[in-house]
Design a protein around this motif. Structure first.
Motif, PDB file in Angstrom:
ATOM      1  N   VAL A 193       6.023   0.962  13.508  1.00 60.36           N
ATOM      2  CA  VAL A 193       5.488  -0.160  12.737  1.00 60.36           C
ATOM      3  C   VAL A 193       6.495  -1.298  12.734  1.00 60.36           C
ATOM      4  O   VAL A 193       7.673  -1.096  12.428  1.00 60.36           O
ATOM      5  N   SER A 194       6.062  -2.474  13.084  1.00 60.31           N
ATOM      6  CA  SER A 194       6.922  -3.651  12.981  1.00 60.31           C
ATOM      7  C   SER A 194       6.189  -4.713  12.181  1.00 60.31           C
ATOM      8  O   SER A 194       4.966  -4.728  12.105  1.00 60.31           O
ATOM      9  N   GLY A 195       6.976  -5.589  11.572  1.00 63.40           N
ATOM     10  CA  GLY A 195       6.387  -6.645  10.765  1.00 63.40           C
ATOM     11  C   GLY A 195       6.518  -6.379   9.282  1.00 63.40           C
ATOM     12  O   GLY A 195       7.216  -5.475   8.839  1.00 63.40           O
ATOM     13  N   ASP A 196       5.799  -7.151   8.514  1.00 63.29           N
ATOM     14  CA  ASP A 196       5.936  -7.192   7.064  1.00 63.29           C
ATOM     15  C   ASP A 196       5.071  -6.119   6.409  1.00 63.29           C
ATOM     16  O   ASP A 196       3.848  -6.175   6.483  1.00 63.29           O
ATOM     17  N   LEU A 197       5.733  -5.152   5.757  1.00 64.39           N
ATOM     18  CA  LEU A 197       5.019  -4.118   5.026  1.00 64.39           C
ATOM     19  C   LEU A 197       5.099  -4.319   3.524  1.00 64.39           C
ATOM     20  O   LEU A 197       4.789  -3.409   2.762  1.00 64.39           O
ATOM     21  N   ASN A 198       5.519  -5.490   3.099  1.00 62.00           N
ATOM     22  CA  ASN A 198       5.590  -5.763   1.664  1.00 62.00           C
ATOM     23  C   ASN A 198       4.205  -5.756   1.050  1.00 62.00           C
ATOM     24  O   ASN A 198       3.220  -6.130   1.681  1.00 62.00           O
ATOM     25  N   GLY A 199       4.149  -5.302  -0.218  1.00 60.21           N
ATOM     26  CA  GLY A 199       2.854  -5.213  -0.868  1.00 60.21           C
ATOM     27  C   GLY A 199       2.202  -3.879  -0.590  1.00 60.21           C
ATOM     28  O   GLY A 199       2.826  -2.945  -0.088  1.00 60.21           O
ATOM     29  N   ARG A 200       0.931  -3.776  -0.907  1.00 62.35           N
ATOM     30  CA  ARG A 200       0.208  -2.520  -0.766  1.00 62.35           C
ATOM     31  C   ARG A 200      -0.466  -2.461   0.600  1.00 62.35           C
ATOM     32  O   ARG A 200      -1.220  -3.355   0.967  1.00 62.35           O
ATOM     33  N   VAL A 201      -0.166  -1.380   1.330  1.00 68.05           N
ATOM     34  CA  VAL A 201      -0.725  -1.209   2.671  1.00 68.05           C
ATOM     35  C   VAL A 201      -1.253   0.211   2.799  1.00 68.05           C
ATOM     36  O   VAL A 201      -0.626   1.160   2.308  1.00 68.05           O
ATOM     37  N   CYS A 202      -2.370   0.364   3.438  1.00 67.85           N
ATOM     38  CA  CYS A 202      -2.912   1.682   3.780  1.00 67.85           C
ATOM     39  C   CYS A 202      -2.696   1.896   5.270  1.00 67.85           C
ATOM     40  O   CYS A 202      -3.184   1.113   6.093  1.00 67.85           O
ATOM     41  N   MET A 203      -1.925   2.935   5.606  1.00 65.02           N
ATOM     42  CA  MET A 203      -1.646   3.271   7.001  1.00 65.02           C
ATOM     43  C   MET A 203      -2.470   4.500   7.357  1.00 65.02           C
ATOM     44  O   MET A 203      -2.400   5.517   6.660  1.00 65.02           O
ATOM     45  N   SER A 204      -3.205   4.434   8.455  1.00 67.07           N
ATOM     46  CA  SER A 204      -4.147   5.509   8.775  1.00 67.07           C
ATOM     47  C   SER A 204      -4.101   5.908  10.232  1.00 67.07           C
ATOM     48  O   SER A 204      -3.655   5.142  11.086  1.00 67.07           O
ATOM     49  N   TRP A 205      -4.580   7.104  10.486  1.00 70.17           N
ATOM     50  CA  TRP A 205      -4.833   7.587  11.837  1.00 70.17           C
ATOM     51  C   TRP A 205      -6.342   7.746  12.024  1.00 70.17           C
ATOM     52  O   TRP A 205      -7.038   8.300  11.156  1.00 70.17           O
ATOM     53  N   PHE A 206      -6.824   7.236  13.133  1.00 74.27           N
ATOM     54  CA  PHE A 206      -8.208   7.412  13.547  1.00 74.27           C
ATOM     55  C   PHE A 206      -8.214   8.086  14.913  1.00 74.27           C
ATOM     56  O   PHE A 206      -7.216   8.087  15.623  1.00 74.27           O
ATOM     57  N   ARG A 207      -9.339   8.603  15.281  1.00 73.16           N
ATOM     58  CA  ARG A 207      -9.490   9.116  16.641  1.00 73.16           C
ATOM     59  C   ARG A 207     -10.890   8.780  17.150  1.00 73.16           C
ATOM     60  O   ARG A 207     -11.827   8.576  16.371  1.00 73.16           O
ATOM     61  N   GLN A 208     -10.951   8.699  18.460  1.00 73.72           N
ATOM     62  CA  GLN A 208     -12.237   8.454  19.096  1.00 73.72           C
ATOM     63  C   GLN A 208     -12.429   9.535  20.150  1.00 73.72           C
ATOM     64  O   GLN A 208     -11.692   9.576  21.151  1.00 73.72           O
ATOM     65  N   LEU A 209     -13.373  10.418  19.877  1.00 73.54           N
ATOM     66  CA  LEU A 209     -13.650  11.511  20.793  1.00 73.54           C
ATOM     67  C   LEU A 209     -14.497  11.001  21.952  1.00 73.54           C
ATOM     68  O   LEU A 209     -15.166   9.970  21.824  1.00 73.54           O
ATOM     69  N   PRO A 210     -14.473  11.675  23.079  1.00 69.03           N
ATOM     70  CA  PRO A 210     -15.263  11.219  24.231  1.00 69.03           C
ATOM     71  C   PRO A 210     -16.723  11.007  23.875  1.00 69.03           C
ATOM     72  O   PRO A 210     -17.386  11.915  23.368  1.00 69.03           O
ATOM     73  N   GLY A 211     -17.214   9.809  24.089  1.00 73.00           N
ATOM     74  CA  GLY A 211     -18.610   9.503  23.805  1.00 73.00           C
ATOM     75  C   GLY A 211     -18.937   9.332  22.340  1.00 73.00           C
ATOM     76  O   GLY A 211     -20.110   9.205  21.979  1.00 73.00           O
ATOM     77  N   GLY A 212     -17.901   9.328  21.476  1.00 70.59           N
ATOM     78  CA  GLY A 212     -18.151   9.280  20.043  1.00 70.59           C
ATOM     79  C   GLY A 212     -17.679   8.013  19.379  1.00 70.59           C
ATOM     80  O   GLY A 212     -17.079   7.141  20.008  1.00 70.59           O
ATOM     81  N   GLU A 213     -17.938   7.935  18.095  1.00 73.37           N
ATOM     82  CA  GLU A 213     -17.483   6.809  17.284  1.00 73.37           C
ATOM     83  C   GLU A 213     -16.037   7.045  16.853  1.00 73.37           C
ATOM     84  O   GLU A 213     -15.551   8.170  16.851  1.00 73.37           O
ATOM     85  N   ARG A 214     -15.366   5.968  16.463  1.00 75.58           N
ATOM     86  CA  ARG A 214     -14.018   6.099  15.916  1.00 75.58           C
ATOM     87  C   ARG A 214     -14.137   6.692  14.511  1.00 75.58           C
ATOM     88  O   ARG A 214     -14.941   6.209  13.698  1.00 75.58           O
ATOM     89  N   GLU A 215     -13.347   7.743  14.241  1.00 72.28           N
ATOM     90  CA  GLU A 215     -13.449   8.430  12.950  1.00 72.28           C
ATOM     91  C   GLU A 215     -12.076   8.572  12.312  1.00 72.28           C
ATOM     92  O   GLU A 215     -11.066   8.734  13.016  1.00 72.28           O
ATOM     93  N   GLY A 216     -12.060   8.496  10.984  1.00 70.85           N
ATOM     94  CA  GLY A 216     -10.806   8.622  10.264  1.00 70.85           C
ATOM     95  C   GLY A 216     -10.294  10.043  10.291  1.00 70.85           C
ATOM     96  O   GLY A 216     -11.063  11.000  10.160  1.00 70.85           O
TER      97      GLY A 216
END
Length: 125
Positions: free
Chosen positions: A24-47
Motif C-alpha cells: 500500500v502506498s499513499g495516504d492512509l489517514n482517516g478511516r479506510v476499509c482494506m479488502s481482498w476480492f477474487r474473481q473466479l473463472p467466468g464469475g463475478e468479483r466477490e469479497g
C-alpha cells in the motif's frame, strides 16, 4: 491517493497454503476499509475478507471462514491474506481494494474506488 500492488499468487496443490501480499502506498489517514476480492473463472468479483484501518476489525466471506486470515502490517504498509487448505474452487484472480469508509457492506465491489492489478492463484492437482 492510495495505490495498491498485489503479489504472492502461485500454482499450488489442493490442501497447500499461500500468502498474498498487497503493498500500500499513499495516504492512509482517516478511516479506510482494506479488502481482498477474487474473481473466479467466468464469475463475478466477490469479497473474500476485509480489515478496518485503523481498528483492525476483520470480516470474512462464509466460504473462507476458518481457512483464510486477513491481516495488516502497519509499519510495512502491507495487507496480507493467509490462505490455508486451498481448494480447486479457490482458483482465480485475487485483488486488494481500498475505500475511504468503514467496512459495513465491505463485500460490494462497486463501493471501492481503488484496486490493485491482481495476482493469480491456481489450485490444481
Amino acid at each position: 491517493q492510495i495505490q495498491l500492488a498485489e503479489s504472492g499468487g502461485d500454482s499450488v496443490l489442493p490442501g497447500e497454503s499461500l500468502r498474498l501480499s498487497c503493498a500500500v502506498s499513499g495516504d492512509l489517514n482517516g478511516r479506510v476499509c482494506m479488502s481482498w476480492f477474487r474473481q473466479l473463472p467466468g464469475g463475478e468479483r466477490e469479497g473474500v475478507a476485509a480489515i478496518t484501518v485503523p481498528g483492525g476489525s476483520m470480516y470474512y466471506a462464509e466460504f473462507v471462514r476458518g481457512r483464510f486470515t486477513v491481516s495488516r502490517d502497519s509499519t510495512k504498509k502491507t495487507l496480507y491474506l493467509q490462505m490455508k487448505n486451498l481448494k480447486p474452487e479457490d482458483t482465480g484472480m485475487y485483488y486488494c481494494a481500498a475505500k475511504r469508509d468503514s467496512c459495513p457492506s465491505w463485500d460490494y465491489p462497486s463501493r471501492y474506488s481503488t484496486w490493485g492489478q491482481g495476482t493469480q492463484v491456481t489450485v490444481s492437482s
